[in-house]
Design an enzyme around this catalytic site. Structure first.
Site, mmCIF file in Angstrom:
data_model
loop_
_atom_site.group_PDB
_atom_site.id
_atom_site.type_symbol
_atom_site.label_atom_id
_atom_site.label_comp_id
_atom_site.label_asym_id
_atom_site.label_seq_id
_atom_site.Cartn_x
_atom_site.Cartn_y
_atom_site.Cartn_z
ATOM 1 N N LEU A 371 59.913 -8.029 -69.819
ATOM 2 C CA LEU A 371 60.620 -8.031 -68.512
ATOM 3 C C LEU A 371 60.050 -7.137 -67.569
ATOM 4 O O LEU A 371 60.033 -7.161 -66.489
ATOM 5 C CB LEU A 371 62.166 -7.531 -68.806
ATOM 6 C CG LEU A 371 63.076 -8.548 -69.500
ATOM 7 C CD1 LEU A 371 64.235 -7.903 -69.877
ATOM 8 C CD2 LEU A 371 63.035 -9.882 -68.968
ATOM 9 N N GLY A 372 59.199 -5.919 -68.398
ATOM 10 C CA GLY A 372 58.505 -5.199 -67.451
ATOM 11 C C GLY A 372 57.763 -4.117 -68.418
ATOM 12 O O GLY A 372 57.955 -4.113 -69.605
ATOM 13 N N PHE A 376 54.788 3.987 -70.307
ATOM 14 C CA PHE A 376 55.890 4.489 -71.036
ATOM 15 C C PHE A 376 55.763 3.407 -72.488
ATOM 16 O O PHE A 376 56.084 3.578 -73.355
ATOM 17 C CB PHE A 376 57.083 4.574 -70.630
ATOM 18 C CG PHE A 376 57.489 2.987 -69.947
ATOM 19 C CD1 PHE A 376 58.121 2.247 -70.743
ATOM 20 C CD2 PHE A 376 57.278 2.887 -68.546
ATOM 21 C CE1 PHE A 376 58.632 1.059 -70.334
ATOM 22 C CE2 PHE A 376 57.833 1.697 -67.988
ATOM 23 C CZ PHE A 376 58.435 0.677 -68.812
ATOM 24 N N GLY A 377 55.497 2.144 -72.304
ATOM 25 C CA GLY A 377 55.681 1.165 -73.053
ATOM 26 C C GLY A 377 56.128 -0.192 -72.400
ATOM 27 O O GLY A 377 55.759 -0.570 -71.540
ATOM 28 N N ASP A 489 63.930 9.809 -60.109
ATOM 29 C CA ASP A 489 62.908 8.446 -60.260
ATOM 30 C C ASP A 489 63.798 7.270 -59.705
ATOM 31 O O ASP A 489 63.389 6.504 -59.901
ATOM 32 C CB ASP A 489 62.450 8.126 -61.381
ATOM 33 C CG ASP A 489 61.267 7.108 -61.367
ATOM 34 O OD1 ASP A 489 60.585 7.230 -60.211
ATOM 35 O OD2 ASP A 489 61.097 6.493 -62.275
ATOM 36 N N LYS A 491 64.213 4.365 -57.141
ATOM 37 C CA LYS A 491 63.641 3.566 -56.415
ATOM 38 C C LYS A 491 63.878 2.103 -56.587
ATOM 39 O O LYS A 491 64.782 1.672 -57.477
ATOM 40 C CB LYS A 491 62.021 3.714 -56.793
ATOM 41 C CG LYS A 491 61.820 3.365 -58.493
ATOM 42 C CD LYS A 491 60.396 3.473 -58.727
ATOM 43 C CE LYS A 491 59.920 3.826 -60.184
ATOM 44 N NZ LYS A 491 58.822 3.599 -60.427
ATOM 45 N N ASN A 494 64.103 0.560 -60.133
ATOM 46 C CA ASN A 494 64.993 1.230 -61.218
ATOM 47 C C ASN A 494 66.477 0.687 -60.941
ATOM 48 O O ASN A 494 67.278 1.455 -61.467
ATOM 49 C CB ASN A 494 64.898 2.461 -61.276
ATOM 50 C CG ASN A 494 63.377 2.818 -61.999
ATOM 51 O OD1 ASN A 494 62.939 1.970 -62.620
ATOM 52 N ND2 ASN A 494 63.176 4.174 -61.710
#
Length: 690
Positions: A371-372, A376-377, A489, A491, A494
């Protein structure tokens, strides 16, 4: 002729012309240097082109942006490695923009001088509202609007301040010894800490034992002053140039004293050694064993404070032996660890389950789609075996978490996610668990996609839809702020939609806890387009930064463009610090007023803050039609419902991600053997309500 806006130029390829001869056996490997020049009328010299920005070197198939200013010229210089000039072209920014028909995309060949040509792709982005509306009907096959790329967040490396020293995790490329205990700094990746100011190298376990004030810091810490007053430790070393007959290491930076003779300095009294360059940074602690003295002082503090109990339990055990991963206690319900420090800790609101909660593992899930992903991973869609339920799993590599010194941030993310289950507009956590190489967050799957995906499709949101999303985001932010948490964060990427069209705030990796009263944060972090001015000024800040980001997000939803622009990051930050966003005439007076108050550069007077002269943000005229009581209970019907075919539908996510094979990234097996697993103790958790 193009009006206000900017162009995005992608470098595709270069074609050799006559005279561009490559030697036999050599590969033609050109690169491009880009200079942006401004036309300036100098007295006595006439019109001249002056380069005010530094030269940039974009890679092939990557882009650079340029605003359309009168007289701006873009020079593209084609060179061959290492620095051989081949050809160049100078062309006006507006000339390039005119090659885009109807605001679309143009792929053109530009003739170089003295020979050859370069192929570029040009895309024009209008900042004029009326033209944006006209162009929106033309681009049926292309993503619409001015926001066309996902913007990654940035975060400065964590700094550990001790007596003026600013320690950061560092990878030592050569054998290095600790300046406190003098033992070798073992490990892979970032083995220890190094002071940014004086290069002092220490073990991670030893950094808090340093007694000397950092000579590279102009700041006197309170602890250092107290130590100096009570013990008067100010004994200078007596250094003398020395010849070393065997390998010797510096007692400050820990690295080898290189050379054949006169390699470094040696104290005539205590015998410590250092580089000549490190002499000015050596603390006046001649003859003092810092490790023994620090341990003694710690015992004194412990004995004097033994009658007082800590207000909060420690987050994790620091046992020397690595515990088994299944020893994590995940049978607890939520704990009120977000209460104010002086407030009593209330008991959990959830009843203790009559049966033990299930512990999950990677084998309980089947990975279906990506999905994304980011530094970070990965976030992947997964199905819980035997239940037919779908969840979004965020997988973090432990070695990356340790290397970036982000263990505490990961634990904060887990706690905030668990807290999110108490609010309808925050993403809910199902469980967390770990393997030897990864940490896993299992969250509810929000198959409506994120706002970035939808705004790329729609170009911009109408007033009703933007107001609805902004109102629900506002409630989520205020809930976090009431718990002493700043988000940092916010945006479009998110903020996700569920199947009904309600928003959910996700990704709490940048959150900071315990921001009450005078407690403030200092870390430079966030997504560049959304960073508040006080962060750019390196000032201390509180939840005011979230209201600035909220203003940027609201501007993007209403207008379809970012409020601040720049050809590079430095220009963007200057725009945030000094420029005023432009509001089109079609924007309502209430919306413009709300945005201007959110873009107030004085944090204490910004809309959303308690001391804002305009009053509470909920009372602003822009939100006049919002029924806050119904909205908090999710009783307001969303103005837009995403198309969802099934519980596992991924059509509302970018195909760039969903086309990838869902699999975990591999970690270095040798590093896993030496990894301290005890720092992740207490990570596993199971939500009793899901």
């Amino acid at each position: 002729m193009p009006g206000v806006g900017f162009i995005r130029v992608k470098l595709l390829q270069v074609e050799k012309g006559e005279g561009m001869v490559t030697a036999p056996g050599e590969v033609f490997d050109p690169y491009v240097a880009v200079n942006v020049k401004e036309a300036i009328n100098s007295p006595g010299r006439g019109l001249q082109l002056v380069q005010k920005k530094r030269t940039i070197y974009p890679e092939w198939n990557t882009c650079f942006d340029s605003h359309l200013y009168d007289g701006r010229v873009i020079q593209m210089i084609v060179m061959e490695r290492p620095n051989k000039f081949i050809a160049d072209i100078s062309i006006g920014a507006r000339v390039l923009a005119e090659k885009c028909q109807n605001g679309g995309v143009a792929t053109v060949w530009l003739d170089l001088k003295p020979a050859g040509r370069i192929e570029v792709q040009i895309r024009f982005f209008s900042e004029d509202m009326e033209q944006l509306r006209e162009n929106a009907s033309v681009r049926d096959q292309e993503p619409k609007g001015g926001i066309r790329r996902r913007r990654g967040a940035m975060k400065q490396q964590r700094v550990h301040e001790v007596n003026g020293h600013e320690f950061i995790a560092k990878f030592f490329r050569q054998p290095t010894f600790c300046s406190i205990c003098t033992e070798f700094i073992w490990g892979l990746n970032k083995q220890g800490y190094c002071c940014k100011l004086c290069s002092c190298a220490v073990h991670k376990r030893c950094h808090d034992k340093i007694l000397g004030k950092c000579p590279g810091s102009a700041k006197d810490s309170r602890e250092t002053k107290m130590l100096t007053e009570r013990f008067n430790i100010n004994i200078p070393h007596r250094f003398k140039v020395n010849n070393y007959m065997s390998p010797t290491f510096c007692d400050l930076c820990g690295s080898l004293l290189v050379g054949l003779f006169r390699q470094g300095l040696k104290c005539e009294v205590c015998g410590i050694n250092c580089h000549k360059r490190c002499e000015k940074n050596m603390a006046n602690l001649c003859g003092v064993n810092q490790k023994l003295l620090a341990d003694a002082l710690q015992q004194v503090r412990t004995s004097s404070g033994s009658g007082r109990l800590p207000k909060h339990p420690p987050l994790s055990s620091t046992s020397s032996s690595a515990p088994l991963l299944d020893d994590d206690d995940d049978s607890e319900c939520y704990e009120e660890i977000w209460a104010k420090p002086d407030a009593p800790i209330n008991p959990p609101e959830y009843d203790t389950p009559a049966f033990p909660l299930r512990k999950y593992s990677p084998s309980d899930f089947v990975l279906l789609k990506v999905l994304g992903k980011g530094s970070f991973g990965k976030v992947m869609l997964a199905e819980l075996k035997g239940h037919g339920k779908y969840f979004a799993i965020k997988a973090l590599k432990k070695d990356v978490v340790l290397e970036d010194d982000d263990v505490e941030c990961t634990m904060i993310e887990k706690r905030v996610l668990a807290l999110g289950c108490k609010h309808p507009y925050l993403t809910h956590l199902h469980s967390t668990f770990q393997s030897l190489s990864h940490l896993f967050f299992v969250m509810e799957y929000l198959n409506g996609g994120d706002l970035m995906f939808h705004i790329q499709t729609a170009g911009m949101f109408d007033l009703k839809r933007a107001t609805f999303y902004a109102s629900e985001i506002l409630l989520g932010l205020q809930f976090l702020h009431s718990k002493g948490i700043i988000y940092r964060d916010l945006k479009l990427d998110n903020v996700l939609l569920d199947k009904d069209g309600h928003i959910k705030i996700a990704d709490f990796g940048m959150c900071k806890e315990n921001i009450y009263g005078e407690n403030k944060a200092t870390t430079f972090c966030g997504t560049p387009d959304y960073i508040a001015p006080e962060i750019l000024r390196n000032a201390k800040y509180n939840h005011s930064v979230d209201w600035w980001s909220f203003g940027v997000l609201l501007y993007e939803m209403l207008i379809g463009q970012s409020p601040f622009h720049g050809d590079d990051e430095d220009d963007l930050f200057q725009s945030i610090l000094h420029q005023t966003p432009q509001y089109p005439r079609s924007l309502s007076r209430e919306a413009a007023s709300c945005l201007s108050l959110l873009f107030e550069r004085n944090p204490t007077e910004r809309l959303g803050m308690p001391n804002c002269p305009a009053g509470p943000i909920r009372s602003h005229a822009f939100f006049a039609k919002v029924d806050w009581d119904k909205l908090e209970n999710r009783e307001v019907d969303p103005p837009f419902k995403p198309r969802v075919k099934s519980p596992s539908d991924v059509s509302n996510f970018d195909k760039d991600f969903t086309m990838e094979k869902p699999q975990l990234s591999h970690s270095d097996k040798d590093y896993l053997k030496t990894m301290n697993q005890s720092v992740f103790k207490g990570f596993s958790f199971t939500n009793p309500t899901m």
